[in-house]
Design a protein around this motif. Structure first.
Motif, PDB file in Angstrom:
ATOM      1  N   PHE A 197       3.531   8.872 -13.264  1.00 30.94           N
ATOM      2  CA  PHE A 197       3.662   9.036 -11.820  1.00 30.94           C
ATOM      3  C   PHE A 197       2.632  10.170 -11.460  1.00 30.94           C
ATOM      4  O   PHE A 197       2.753  11.233 -11.903  1.00 30.94           O
ATOM      5  N   LEU A 198       1.850   9.917 -10.549  1.00 30.45           N
ATOM      6  CA  LEU A 198       1.004  11.072  -9.837  1.00 30.45           C
ATOM      7  C   LEU A 198       1.972  11.954  -9.192  1.00 30.45           C
ATOM      8  O   LEU A 198       2.888  11.669  -8.376  1.00 30.45           O
ATOM      9  N   GLN A 199       1.796  13.164  -9.478  1.00 32.05           N
ATOM     10  CA  GLN A 199       2.840  14.334  -9.150  1.00 32.05           C
ATOM     11  C   GLN A 199       2.150  14.782  -7.596  1.00 32.05           C
ATOM     12  O   GLN A 199       1.938  16.097  -7.719  1.00 32.05           O
ATOM     13  N   SER A 200       2.176  13.809  -6.928  1.00 31.59           N
ATOM     14  CA  SER A 200       1.704  14.231  -5.568  1.00 31.59           C
ATOM     15  C   SER A 200       2.921  14.902  -4.681  1.00 31.59           C
ATOM     16  O   SER A 200       3.729  14.801  -5.104  1.00 31.59           O
ATOM     17  N   PHE A 230       0.905  -1.146  -0.025  1.00 32.04           N
ATOM     18  CA  PHE A 230      -0.066   0.138   0.140  1.00 32.04           C
ATOM     19  C   PHE A 230       0.617   1.467   0.151  1.00 32.04           C
ATOM     20  O   PHE A 230       0.380   2.382  -0.215  1.00 32.04           O
ATOM     21  N   ASP A 231       2.277   1.124   0.097  1.00 36.25           N
ATOM     22  CA  ASP A 231       3.034   2.244   0.425  1.00 36.25           C
ATOM     23  C   ASP A 231       3.685   2.789  -0.869  1.00 36.25           C
ATOM     24  O   ASP A 231       3.958   4.203  -0.881  1.00 36.25           O
ATOM     25  N   GLY A 232       3.637   2.100  -2.076  1.00 37.07           N
ATOM     26  CA  GLY A 232       4.393   2.491  -3.216  1.00 37.07           C
ATOM     27  C   GLY A 232       3.574   3.848  -3.683  1.00 37.07           C
ATOM     28  O   GLY A 232       2.579   3.988  -3.683  1.00 37.07           O
ATOM     29  N   MET A 233       4.578   4.613  -4.689  1.00 38.26           N
ATOM     30  CA  MET A 233       3.892   5.810  -5.322  1.00 38.26           C
ATOM     31  C   MET A 233       3.160   5.515  -6.178  1.00 38.26           C
ATOM     32  O   MET A 233       3.290   4.384  -7.027  1.00 38.26           O
ATOM     33  N   ALA A 234       1.908   6.350  -6.376  1.00 33.19           N
ATOM     34  CA  ALA A 234       0.750   5.878  -7.436  1.00 33.19           C
ATOM     35  C   ALA A 234       1.549   6.085  -8.702  1.00 33.19           C
ATOM     36  O   ALA A 234       2.040   7.167  -9.102  1.00 33.19           O
TER      37      ALA A 234
END
Length: 512
Positions: A78-81, A56-60
């Motif tokens: 990659f989502l630019q969160s 559940f931790d990996g970057m979206a």
């Protein structure tokens, strides 16, 4: 076996494929399919010499399979969160996630590093769970108070949205339910000095201006947990035509452990535990009045992540769901297990059974159960299995999907999902509730993702359409699989010349 979680995979931004690339189509993809399969899930676990600990931790990472005229293109971003950008800029883990706590910055002096231990873990904006829609706009979501609006055509990140700016909740699920008119329901917790509350959220269907996001959202009602200091964890909820059904399950959150996680150097996951001594309680809420049933429906301890459907029939509310009598599965999705292969991976399994339960509809509760209300206000429920013995051969079913646009909140016959003989899905299953029959798509060594149903434009029967699923392979190209939903036969596949990690949830976004 390759699941996209090896240390060298997606070690940098070159894991993205931001411009569309062609795929190689084998077989035939129906030309009536026009739109994009959008998928979300973790795609990057390492920054520098540090790695996240849990699936559940990996970057979206956002994925798009665009289908038009029988051809398919693929792109990803990659989502630019803020979480992704902070980690990338420092090339180390700067933001804590579900199973990983970010360690103090070594560039700070000893005193500041010491003080940072006493800070609460900030909610992540790593929206890696699903694509959702509010007011017609596309968002990616997780289980905190943050979402991101994204462009479904380019997958570019647009603006960050914070639920707390609109209503008094501290988080919302990544699995809302939407009415035919666009009205959307969700659930989220709120935390105060007196403990936690479960809240039913209602979001209106229309925007008053193009910039709007969650304006007009309101809390329909609040439900008090059995233990305010140890509320239940929940991933989703169920909805029928007139009711929201909240399942207060036996996976619990120790709020004291969660708020002190950083001080103890532990991830939030350390505060979530399975309590088999606690009943599972079903709460029924009238969607129109916000009134909660005074009668609570109890059953044995269950672990529930996803419901299949809920509908009203003959004065009863029927709820079908995937569930387990063991809530330890959440702890198996650590990176060490996801990187196993061969026989070692085969040892990491869990079984999800399919249960149906029926409750008296809200308007009949006082009539049928007035004697119960006068005594304890509780009804003990029994389940019916929705499957035959043959389901055990395929390890149970998860990631359930239905013909949502036509049969959500209505009586239905078919549902679809992944069979889980391994840590991730290794087959695609179709369940026919008439006779509890199962159809299976299985090829050894292939690992299909959540199936998404797309109805055909001239559909007459419930299963007229196709199933789309992204299939991860150990040695060959990842591919988009297209199945005939009625016959369960393969129509075609679109092979992608890049590796794609095994993700969570997706949706089909039809071309306007």
């Amino acid at each position: 076996m390759y699941l996209g979680y090896q240390p060298t995979v997606h070690a940098g931004t070159n894991g993205e494929t931001p411009e569309p690339i062609a795929t190689e189509v084998c077989g035939t993809i129906p030309t009536w399919i026009r739109g994009s399969l959008l998928r979300n899930g973790p795609g990057k676990f390492e920054f520098g010499n540090q790695h996240y600990n849990h699936w559940f931790d990996g970057m979206a990472m956002l994925h798009q399979f665009k289908i038009e005229d029988g051809k398919v293109t693929y792109r990803s971003r990659f989502l630019q969160s803020d979480a992704y950008k902070k980690n990338s800029e420092r090339n180390r883990i700067m933001v804590s996630e579900f199973g990983t706590v970010a360690m103090p910055d070594p560039c700070k002096n000893f005193f500041l590093r010491f003080l940072s231990r006493f800070e609460m873990i900030e909610a992540t904006d790593n929206a890696s769970v699903s694509f959702v829609k509010y007011k017609g706009d596309c968002f990616v979501s997780t289980e905190t108070n943050y979402m991101y609006r994204v462009d479904p055509e380019s997958l570019e990140t647009q603006n960050k949205v914070d639920w707390t700016k609109f209503i008094a909740v501290n988080m919302a699920t990544a699995h809302p339910h939407t009415e035919p008119d666009g009205t959307t329901y969700n659930m989220g917790n709120s935390y105060g000095r007196k403990g936690a509350l479960y809240n039913i959220i209602k979001v209106p269907p229309m925007k008053n201006n193009p910039e709007e996001t969650l304006e007009g959202a309101k809390v329909l009602c609040s439900i008090v947990p059995a233990d305010k200091a140890r509320p239940s964890y929940y991933h989703s909820f169920a909805m029928s035509e007139n009711y929201v059904v909240f399942i207060e399950q036996s996976i619990k959150m120790d709020l004291l452990k969660i708020v002190t996680a950083k001080l103890r150097g532990k991830g939030i996951s350390e505060g979530i535990y399975w309590d088999p001594k606690q009943d599972t309680v079903f709460h029924l809420v009238d969607k129109h009045t916000g009134q909660t049933s005074s009668v609570k429906f109890h059953t044995k301890a269950l672990s529930v992540f996803h419901q299949i459907n809920a509908y009203e029939e003959d004065g009863f509310l029927m709820l079908d769901m995937c569930c387990s009598d063991n809530g330890e599965a959440i702890n198996t999705y650590v990176i060490q297990n996801l990187r196993k292969s061969g026989e070692a991976l085969d040892q990491v399994t869990f079984f999800k059974s399919l249960k149906g339960i029926k409750f008296p509809a809200f308007t009949f509760i006082q009539l049928l159960f007035s004697f119960v209300s006068l005594r304890t206000g509780q009804v003990v429920c029994q389940f019916e299995d929705l499957h035959g013995e043959d389901l055990y051969e395929y390890g149970g079913l998860e990631f359930p999907q239905i013909n949502y646009s036509k049969f959500n909140t209505r009586p239905y016959r078919y549902f679809y999902g992944c069979g889980f003989r391994h840590l991730v899905g290794d087959s695609l299953l179709k369940i026919d509730l008439e006779g509890k029959k199962v159809k299976v798509w299985y090829q050894k060594g292939l690992f299909p993702s959540e199936p998404v149903f797309v109805p055909s434009p001239d559909a007459v029967e419930e299963d007229d359409g196709v199933i789309l699923s992204v299939v991860v392979t150990p040695t060959e190209s990842t591919f988009l699989l297209v199945l005939n939903a009625k016959t369960w036969e393969e129509l075609g596949r679109a092979e992608v010349p890049v590796n794609i990690p095994y993700g969570f949830h997706g949706t089909f976004n039809p071309t306007a």
